[in-house]
Structures are given as structure tokens and as C-alpha cells.
Design an enzyme around this catalytic site. Structure first.
Site, PDB file in Angstrom:
ATOM      1  CE  LYS A 128      -4.490   0.960   0.089  1.00  0.00           C
ATOM      2  NZ  LYS A 128      -5.557   0.237  -0.607  1.00  0.00           N
ATOM      3  CG  ASP A 168      -7.259   3.633  -1.101  1.00  0.00           C
ATOM      4  OD1 ASP A 168      -7.579   2.439  -1.007  1.00  0.00           O
ATOM      5  OD2 ASP A 168      -7.467   4.455  -0.182  1.00  0.00           O
TER       6      ASP A 168
END
Length: 447
Positions: A128, A168
């Protein structure tokens, strides 16, 4: 030493080594609690420091991101990429641009991504990234300059066989375009598989935009079927109004449910007659306006800033906004109002107290690492299309997504039952996701 003592000692050490990172602590604590029964039944999973290695990222990158605004002023943000685990495949996970982003949040998201990606059954590891940059209120040129500066450093660490970022919160198609364009320039090659969420004309996949929201609804539909019911005719509330929420609303209503509320950070809208998805998309994606505008323009809809969207009476709740948005008191209200199913479209939107209430009140609960895995699953399908220089139809890709979400549910349900926790999909998801990664790590040695 008992398993409880081993886990407790390791968690105490993790807290000291990762001080000031509550979201990461929360994510690890939930998984470790589930793994106690695995370690008791299969003690070899404690060999070779496996749990310690699983909870420690393979690599953590923090870098400076300088950029120039439209007035010529220089700003400096901080960029992050946590490459958590690559035992199953290249690191895979999104980039988040939001002022709240810090190392702890990126680590929590990356840790969750390991198990989520494992559950898809596809060969992808967990990672991430993101930045504390806030795209709200910025011009297109400012966002372009920021993305180019961000990629100037990140490009050294990614690649289609190394690390494949995606979008995201705060990173949509526009940002992916700027990031990919600058990567292409820096790398001097058109490496389609280096990013997912791309535009359809330059390597993107149909259904990728819809995938997380659609997948969440496919998952909760399987939860409902397991109780001998149907999603058709159910009343649903969806928190958020971004990409995940919008397409969860769309798919739920396609399947015959009525979505009676949605929200954003400013307030929430009650829609007793259902949601006009086309109007919602036009307000959020074109005008980039607040949800209050929807209530102003759609008859029967009302906007509220008091109370909470979780106060509405519903059959199903889909938290699709952000982490820890649904607390214990919200969960009690949902239970008192007759809610019977909750599935997480966002990453860890329910607090531990809320999850405990769901267990106590017999509300079937689908955790984010399972229920929102549709997004990363379709990202992996985009990688497949890029690798084969192919492009699939919307219908075929959506069918693949449905099969993946059904298999994830089946895996979670069967694993939970195997370990004596029938219908506890948190336990099922954590254990099933863990075992696949753990087996790969043990096979590959201490690295």
C-alpha cells in the site's frame, strides 16, 4: 509457553516497535486473535519466526514530494510505499492521497492487503502507499505536478513483476493517468502492467471502476443466500458517496434492493424511495459537489447533519467510506433497528467494539478483507489482460468477478466452520488468507 502467551508477548513487542500507529495495531490484533486457534491446531505455523515476519513489512519507503502550485509557491509533502509481503506475487495495493495519511495508516492498509489478496486466489502479494497531499481544491495542473513529483521517486521501486500500485481514496482515473504518463517517461517504455485502474484506451479493464462496490454487493448477497434469503426487497444503507459507495448502490438496486441512504463527510441523505444513481454520479463525479445537492434536486430525499446514517432502520448496512467510521454505539443502534447483515466496502470501517456487537447480536458480518476484495481482484484481472495484450468484455469480466466473490465467501464460510466458528467470517477470512501466505513463506525459507 502457551499459544496465548506467545501471541501476547509478540503483540507487546509489536506495540513497542510500532509506537503511535493505532490503526496498524488494531489490524494486527484482530488477525492475531483469529490465529490463536490455528497455532493450537497447527503449531508448525509458529516455526521460523513466521508470525513476526508476517507482521513486519519487507520494505518501507518514505520520501519527499516537492511540487509547485499555480501561484509559484513550493510545497513539500511526504510519500509512502509499504511493500509488505511478496510471497504470493508482486506487491499489489492502492495509493491514497489524503491529509490523514501517515506511515501507520499505510502499514495497516498494507497488512490488510496481504490477506485480502490471498483470498482472491490470484498470485498477488500485499502492499500500500500514498501521501498526505490533499487533492481537494487543487487544480488539474497542480495535481499533475504533484503526481509527477511523486512518481519521480516511486518509479524506482515498482514494476509489473515487482510492485503494482492502483487507486484508493483521492486517487482516481485522473491521478492514475498522470502517474502512468510520468512512469512511462521515466522508464522509457510502455509497461502497461505497472499500474492498474488505467483508462480503457491505454490498458485499463472494464468493470475495474465498478469492481469494489459490485464485489461488496455480490459478497453480501452470498451471506444472505446462506440464510436462505434473497437481497431482493431488502432495505440498505450505504455510507459514503465515492466510487465504492456509488457502485454498491447501483448493483444493490439492480438486484432488487432499495438503498435508503448514503453520505459524505459533511452529512447524510435519506432516500426512502431509492437512489437515482445517474444523478448521484453527475453530482459527485462531474460537479464534485456535496451530497446536500442531491437532496436539493431530488424529490423525496432529505439531507441531515445531525445524528448518523446508522440511525436509519435497515436490513443491510454497507460501510463504504473510511476506517473506523462505524463504532460500538452505531452498531447497537443498527441492531436495535433490525439490521441483520453488515459488509464492509471500505477498509476496516468498523471498530473492534462494533464487530463485537455484531457477534453478540447475531448480525452476519463480512469483513473488508473479504467483502471489498473485488477491487484488487479485478486489478489482477487487468494485469492478466495487460500481460496477454488482450481486452475482455464487460460481461466476461463481471462474471469472473462474481465467481471470485462467491469463492471468497465459500472459503471464509468453510474455514470458519472447520475451526469451530461457524458463520464468523472474520475468523474465516483471517485464517484462510493467512494459511495460503504462510504456506508460501514456509516453502520459500527465511527471507
Amino acid at each position: 509457553m502457551t499459544v496465548d502467551e506467545q501471541v501476547s508477548n509478540y503483540y507487546d513487542m509489536l506495540l513497542k516497535r510500532n509506537a503511535g500507529e493505532p490503526e496498524f495495531h488494531q489490524a494486527v490484533a484482530e488477525v492475531l486473535e483469529s490465529l490463536k486457534i490455528v497455532l493450537e491446531k497447527d503449531p508448525h505455523y509458529a516455526d521460523y519466526g513466521l508470525i513476526q515476519r508476517l507482521c513486519e513489512p519487507e520494505r518501507q519507503l518514505i520520501f519527499r514530494v516537492p511540487w509547485v502550485d499555480d501561484q509559484g509557491q513550493v510545497h513539500v509533502n511526504r510519500g509512502f510505499r509499504v511493500q509488505f509481503n511478496s510471497a504470493l506475487g508482486p506487491y499489489k495495493g492502492g495509493l491514497r492521497f489524503h491529509p490523514s495519511v501517515n506511515l501507520g495508516i499505510v502499514k495497516f492498509l498494507g497488512f490488510e492487503q496481504i490477506f485480502k489478496n490471498s483470498l482472491t486466489g490470484l498470485p498477488i502479494g500485499g502492499g500500500k502507499g500514498g501521501s498526505d497531499f490533499d487533492p481537494k481544491g487543487k487544480s488539474d495542473l497542480e495535481i499533475m505536478r504533484f503526481c509527477q513529483s511523486f512518481m519521480t521517486e516511486l518509479h524506482r521501486h515498482i514494476g509489473e513483476y515487482r510492485d503494482v500500485p492502483a487507486g484508493d481514496i483521492g486517487v482516481g482515473g485522473r491521478e492514475i493517468g498522470y502517474l502512468f504518463g510520468h512512469y512511462r517517461r521515466m522508464a522509457n517504455q510502455h509497461e502497461s502492467g505497472v499500474l492498474t485502474g488505467k483508462g480503457l484506451t491505454w490498458g485499463g479493464s472494464l468493470v475495474r471502476t465498478e469492481a469494489t462496490g459490485y464485489g461488496c454487493v455480490y459478497f453480501v448477497s452470498e451471506m444472505i443466500k446462506a440464510k436462505g434469503e434473497s437481497i431482493s426487497g431488502q432495505k440498505i444503507i450505504v455510507s459514503g458517496s465515492g466510487n465504492v459507495a456509488t457502485y454498491a448502490i447501483e448493483k444493490a438496486q439492480e438486484l432488487g434492493a432499495t438503498v435508503i441512504g448514503f453520505s459524505d463527510s459533511s452529512g447524510w441523505v435519506h432516500t426512502p424511495n431509492g437512489v437515482d444513481v445517474a444523478k448521484l454520479r453527475e453530482i459527485k463525479e462531474v460537479r464534485r459537489a456535496r451530497v446536500s445537492v442531491y437532496a436539493d434536486e431530488v424529490e423525496g430525499a432529505t439531507y441531515h447533519t445531525d445524528g448518523s446514517i446508522w440511525d436509519l432502520k435497515c436490513d443491510i448496512a454497507l460501510p463504504c467510506a473510511t476506517q473506523n467510521e462505524l463504532n460500538g454505539e452505531n452498531a447497537k443502534t443498527l441492531a436495535d433497528n433490525g439490521c441483520r447483515f453488515v459488509a464492509e466496502g471500505a477498509n476496516m470501517p468498523s471498530t473492534p467494539e462494533a464487530v463485537e456487537v455484531f457477534r453478540e447480536r447475531d448480525i452476519r458480518f463480512g469483513p473488508g478483507k473479504a467483502a471489498n476484495a473485488g477491487g484488487v481482484a479485478t486489478s489482477a484481472l487487468e494485469m492478466q489482460q495487460n500481460a496477454s495484450r488482450d481486452s475482455w468484455s464487460f460481461e466476461y469480466t463481471d462474471e469472473r468477478l462474481q465467481v471470485i466473490m462467491k469463492n471468497i465467501f465459500k472459503t471464509c464460510a468453510e474455514t470458519a466452520a472447520e475451526y469451530g466458528h461457524e458463520n464468523d467470517y472474520v475468523v474465516g477470512a483471517n485464517i484462510a488468507g493467512f494459511k495460503k501466505v504462510a504456506d508460501a513463506m514456509l516453502a520459500q525459507g527465511v527471507i
